[in-house]
Design an enzyme around this catalytic site. Structure first.
Site, PDB file in Angstrom:
ATOM      1  N   GLU B  60       0.995  -1.269  -0.057  1.00  0.00           N
ATOM      2  CA  GLU B  60       0.030  -0.025   0.152  1.00  0.00           C
ATOM      3  C   GLU B  60       0.963   1.283  -0.010  1.00  0.00           C
ATOM      4  O   GLU B  60       0.482   2.210  -0.561  1.00  0.00           O
ATOM      5  CB  GLU B  60      -0.984   0.005   1.136  1.00  0.00           C
ATOM      6  CG  GLU B  60      -2.019  -0.926   1.131  1.00  0.00           C
ATOM      7  CD  GLU B  60      -1.783  -2.289   1.289  1.00  0.00           C
ATOM      8  OE1 GLU B  60      -0.733  -2.700   1.683  1.00  0.00           O
ATOM      9  OE2 GLU B  60      -2.558  -3.266   1.199  1.00  0.00           O
ATOM     10  N   HIS B 129     -11.784  -4.970   8.719  1.00  0.00           N
ATOM     11  CA  HIS B 129     -12.603  -4.729   7.370  1.00  0.00           C
ATOM     12  C   HIS B 129     -13.894  -3.945   7.599  1.00  0.00           C
ATOM     13  O   HIS B 129     -14.623  -3.658   6.918  1.00  0.00           O
ATOM     14  CB  HIS B 129     -13.014  -6.026   6.638  1.00  0.00           C
ATOM     15  CG  HIS B 129     -11.827  -6.608   5.772  1.00  0.00           C
ATOM     16  ND1 HIS B 129     -11.083  -7.428   6.668  1.00  0.00           N
ATOM     17  CD2 HIS B 129     -11.647  -6.964   4.697  1.00  0.00           C
ATOM     18  CE1 HIS B 129     -10.002  -8.008   6.133  1.00  0.00           C
ATOM     19  NE2 HIS B 129     -10.429  -7.885   4.586  1.00  0.00           N
TER      20      HIS B 129
HETATM   21  C1  LIG Z   1      -1.594  -4.961   4.081  1.00  0.00           C
HETATM   22  C2  LIG Z   1      -2.814  -5.781   3.580  1.00  0.00           C
HETATM   23  N1  LIG Z   1      -3.327  -5.547   2.211  1.00  0.00           N
HETATM   24  C3  LIG Z   1      -4.335  -6.040   1.540  1.00  0.00           C
HETATM   25  C4  LIG Z   1      -4.797  -7.117   2.279  1.00  0.00           C
HETATM   26  C5  LIG Z   1      -5.865  -7.785   1.663  1.00  0.00           C
HETATM   27  N2  LIG Z   1      -5.554  -9.221   1.229  1.00  0.00           N
HETATM   28  C6  LIG Z   1      -5.848 -10.198   1.960  1.00  0.00           C
HETATM   29  S1  LIG Z   1      -5.242 -11.522   1.513  1.00  0.00           S
HETATM   30  C7  LIG Z   1      -4.274 -10.786   0.171  1.00  0.00           C
HETATM   31  C8  LIG Z   1      -3.550 -11.609  -0.574  1.00  0.00           C
HETATM   32  C9  LIG Z   1      -2.450 -12.339   0.304  1.00  0.00           C
HETATM   33  O1  LIG Z   1      -1.632 -13.104  -0.596  1.00  0.00           O
HETATM   34  P1  LIG Z   1      -0.449 -13.977  -0.146  1.00  0.00           P
HETATM   35  O2  LIG Z   1       0.465 -13.062   0.777  1.00  0.00           O
HETATM   36  O3  LIG Z   1       0.156 -14.514  -1.382  1.00  0.00           O
HETATM   37  O4  LIG Z   1      -1.257 -14.853   0.795  1.00  0.00           O
HETATM   38  P2  LIG Z   1      -2.176 -16.216   0.594  1.00  0.00           P
HETATM   39  O5  LIG Z   1      -3.723 -15.311   0.675  1.00  0.00           O
HETATM   40  O6  LIG Z   1      -1.993 -16.544  -0.987  1.00  0.00           O
HETATM   41  O7  LIG Z   1      -2.225 -17.054   1.350  1.00  0.00           O
HETATM   42  C10 LIG Z   1      -4.611  -9.507   0.042  1.00  0.00           C
HETATM   43  C11 LIG Z   1      -4.190  -8.551  -0.901  1.00  0.00           C
HETATM   44  C12 LIG Z   1      -4.241  -7.304   3.482  1.00  0.00           C
HETATM   45  N3  LIG Z   1      -4.899  -8.374   4.335  1.00  0.00           N
HETATM   46  N4  LIG Z   1      -3.552  -6.543   3.942  1.00  0.00           N
END
Ligand SMILES: Cc1ncc(C[n+]2csc(CCOP(=O)(O)OP(=O)(O)O)c2C)c(N)n1
Lengths: 369, 325
Positions: B60, B129
């Protein structure tokens, strides 16, 4: 040379820039690198496998309940069980686990009750309240933030002269955050006894790993921090156990942090709110299915005469029924008490919060009248 | 005219802005291929290409900081933060640069950029959220902060935001994304930032709200109406800069004031509005002004959130006190 020493050397000499992936058990359940096999007994492997089956069954049940409208949003783990259970099993009793939010197998293995996990996804704060003595931090939804906690926990162990190691999780998407890079750097500078595990499940919601970084591997991100990094087949329980065990023992003996990239695949949706058909081909998912971590362990155990298809099915059914029973308890007890919403903001309730609480109770009473 | 909900209105508006002005670029996590987790940007990458509508890595701070650079170099970036609960890594950029660029360069450099994000709670979402960040952003000099409460307003306000030469934080009530549909004209129109709207005129009491709560406040006003209390309901629409005139004019007419918001009460926007009323209409007041706001607690997870978020009944109970004081 002892097997452990050999593994240690292999992992020590691993070149993170090579892109090579450590694999012991292949997709067909055949041990390809017998010299690297960790020294666990058949019975112990079977126990780990059972935790993987429990993870799968609990996941499937949660998804089913979510579709029935009984569970809220849920983040499934399907396909990633080996990357969760292997490292958890490689930890010593007092080691710390610092989760992201998709490590059900690791939490269960480390003593977080399934009921607690379900409570979290059910939307109750007691889902982050673990039994005494369980050294697992609460889930961290804000991506990346937890890795700093992990480094701090590890530094504290060191400062206090205790030799506990911290194992921390993050996803491939999370490796793009500043926090990830800062945490690796801190860990290196302070020689913190911490092992970072990236579950590279190839997606961060819809964004594929290749658009997250143009680096060839995620493991190579360790190079810039001056710490070892390694790509491990995340669907291979033996390899995950072996690599993390080695990293943990190195950390415990003062050798500092390690980054393990668990190369895996999210077979399911990101969460129950997500529709993966919008961003990936079914054929890709199909191509990963034969590499499923459960399938290959099952094949291995059957080939050794330790397990059978019938037993496997029966165990899955048994765990599914257990998960449902656990969830029924959650439904019965899952509504929070009003008092609890106010009571834990501070150690003691300040006057203005108490006033709001009491006014609200009055309002609720009036409503009933 | 077409029937749109809040999310389709935003999608339509971004489409219009991209078509009209080639300096507009739209990006964020899952914004391109997927079209946004709430589907605000669906179809836009296909239509305008990957150079103008794109997915970013998960960071972000980088999303907002990069928007700053783009705005400095002639673009009009519209950055999406997936959920407001994840904007905090970008606070450094927002506070240290986004809000201050014009001032510290004495007007030489400025930032025509928009940061969009879902806002508020009440939809049984996961942890982090459901928060309402109007308080935080409203406190930072140099930012404009907008919260639409209808699809029609969302379009007019978002077009204003994109054309504004100052940075605008655009807070989209996620509870309203699909709550209802409304006729929205296809053609271009704007709604000025900094102007509140009297949604329901009344003579007994002024109620100011915004976002999802505006609709509950309107329902509460209906309940009061049945009891013979005629509340005037104002949709604030812009948190910063505040529309002082509309509010003070109303209070001078009704003599009673209440503000209803989701964020925690202490140091929230309600405190600012009550201060405004006290400073500007004190001698007209017939009752102490009231803040109906969130408890000063962490917003509960979904099973407990109904205790935190107010429905019309609970709002009415509070408003009644002001009316009958
Ligand atoms: C700082 C932040 N930005 C955005 C989100 C929204 N979000 C939740 S999970 C996710 C993707 C995460 O991907 P990854 O780190 O590859 O983990 P995975 O979900 O594949 O286990 C996002 C963008 C968040 N939780 N925290």
């Amino acid at each position: 040379m002892l097997i452990q020493e050999y593994t240690a050397q292999l992992i020590r000499d691993y070149d993170a820039l090579s892109g090579r992936m450590l694999q012991i058990l292949d997709e067909n359940g055949v041990v390809k690198e017998p010299e690297l096999m960790p020294a666990l007994s058949d019975a112990e492997w079977l126990e780990l496998y059972k935790t993987m089956v429990l993870t799968r069954a609990a996941d499937d049940k949660a998804l089913q309940l979510q579709r029935q409208g009984r569970m809220l949003t849920y983040a499934p783990n399907t396909g990633q069980e080996a990357a969760q259970v292997g490292p958890a099993a490689a930890m010593a009793k007092n080691d710390w686990l610092v989760p992201a939010f998709r490590e059900l197998g690791a939490w269960l293995y480390r003593g977080v009750p399934l009921k607690t996990v379900y409570l979290y996804w059910y939307g109750n704060e007691y889902g982050s309240h673990f039994p005494e003595g369980v050294r697992v931090l609460p889930i961290a939804v804000p991506i990346g933030t937890q890795l700093h906690h992990a480094v701090g926990v590890a530094m504290a162990s060191k400062i206090k002269g205790e030799n506990d190691v911290t194992v921390a999780y993050i996803g491939d998407g999370g490796t793009s955050t500043g926090d990830f890079n800062e945490a690796l750097n801190f860990a290196g500078v302070f020689n913190a006894p911490v092992v970072f595990i990236v579950q590279n499940n190839q997606y961060a919601i819809s964004v594929p790993r290749t658009k997250q970084t143009i680096a060839k591997t995620i493991a190579q991100k360790a190079v810039a921090a001056g710490i070892p990094g390694m790509v491990v087949d995340g669907n291979d329980l033996f390899a995950m156990y072996a690599a993390v065990k080695e990293a943990i023992e190195r950390a415990r003996s003062g050798g500092g942090p390690t980054l393990i990239e668990a190369y895996t695949y999210r077979l399911g949706a990101h969460t129950t709110s997500d529709d993966p058909t919008k961003y990936r081909e079914d054929s890709e998912v199909e191509a990963w299915k034969p590499r499923d971590p459960l399938g290959r362990m099952k094949a291995y155990l059957i080939s050794k005469g330790l397990w059978s298809e019938e037993q496997d099915l029966a165990l899955y059914e048994e765990y599914g029924a257990y998960a449902l029973e656990v969830f029924r308890q959650v439904e019965a007890e899952g509504e929070p008490r009003v008092e609890d919403l106010f009571k834990y903001t501070y150690k003691e309730m300040p006057a203005h919060v108490r006033e709001q609480y009491e006014e609200y109770l009055q309002y609720l009473e009036g409503k009933v009248d | 005219m077409a029937l749109m909900n809040l999310i389709t209105a935003i999608n339509h508006t971004l489409d219009l802005a991209l078509a009209q002005d080639e300096r507009v670029v739209v990006f964020g996590e899952d914004v391109g291929v997927e079209g946004g987790v709430f589907r605000a940007t669906v179809g836009l990458q296909k239509k305008y290409g990957e150079e103008r509508v794109f997915d970013t890595p998960l960071a972000e701070s980088a999303i907002v900081g990069t928007a700053v650079g783009m705005a400095l170099n002639g673009l009009r970036p519209v950055a999406e933060i997936q959920f407001s609960g994840f904007v905090y890594p970008a606070f450094n950029q927002i506070i240290s640069h986004v809000a201050r660029m014009r001032n510290r360069t004495r007007g030489q450099r400025y930032l025509p950029m928009v940061i969009r994000m879902p806002h508020g709670g009440g939809i049984k979402a996961l942890e982090h959220h459901s928060e309402s960040l109007d308080t935080f952003f409203g406190h930072i000099p140099g930012l404009k902060v907008v919260v639409p409460s209808t699809p029609y307003d969302a379009k007019g306000l978002l077009l204003s935001a994109i054309r504004d030469d100052d940075p605008v934080i655009f807070l989209e009530p996620s509870k309203l994304y699909r709550a209802f549909r409304q006729e929205v004209p296809e053609e271009d129109y704007t709604i000025p930032i900094g102007k509140a709207k009297v949604v329901k005129p009344g003579s007994d009491l002024t109620v100011v709200s915004w976002g999802a709560y505006l609709h509950e406040a309107l329902k509460a006003a209906e309940l009061l109406q049945a009891e013979g209390i005629d509340a005037e309901v104002i949709d604030l629409r812009t948190i910063s800069p505040l529309d002082r005139e509309t509010i003070l004019e109303s209070v001078k007419k009704t003599g009673r004031f209440a503000v209803v918001h989701e964020a925690a009460k202490s140091f929230g926007p309600g405190a600012e509005l009550v201060a405004l009323v006290n400073e500007g209409a004190f001698l007209y007041l017939e009752a102490p002004p009231l803040r109906l706001a969130g408890f000063d607690i962490t917003i509960p997870l979904p099973r407990g959130e109904h205790h935190y978020f107010m429905d019309a009944q609970r709002m009415a109970a509070g408003l009644r006190q002001v009316a009958n004081f």
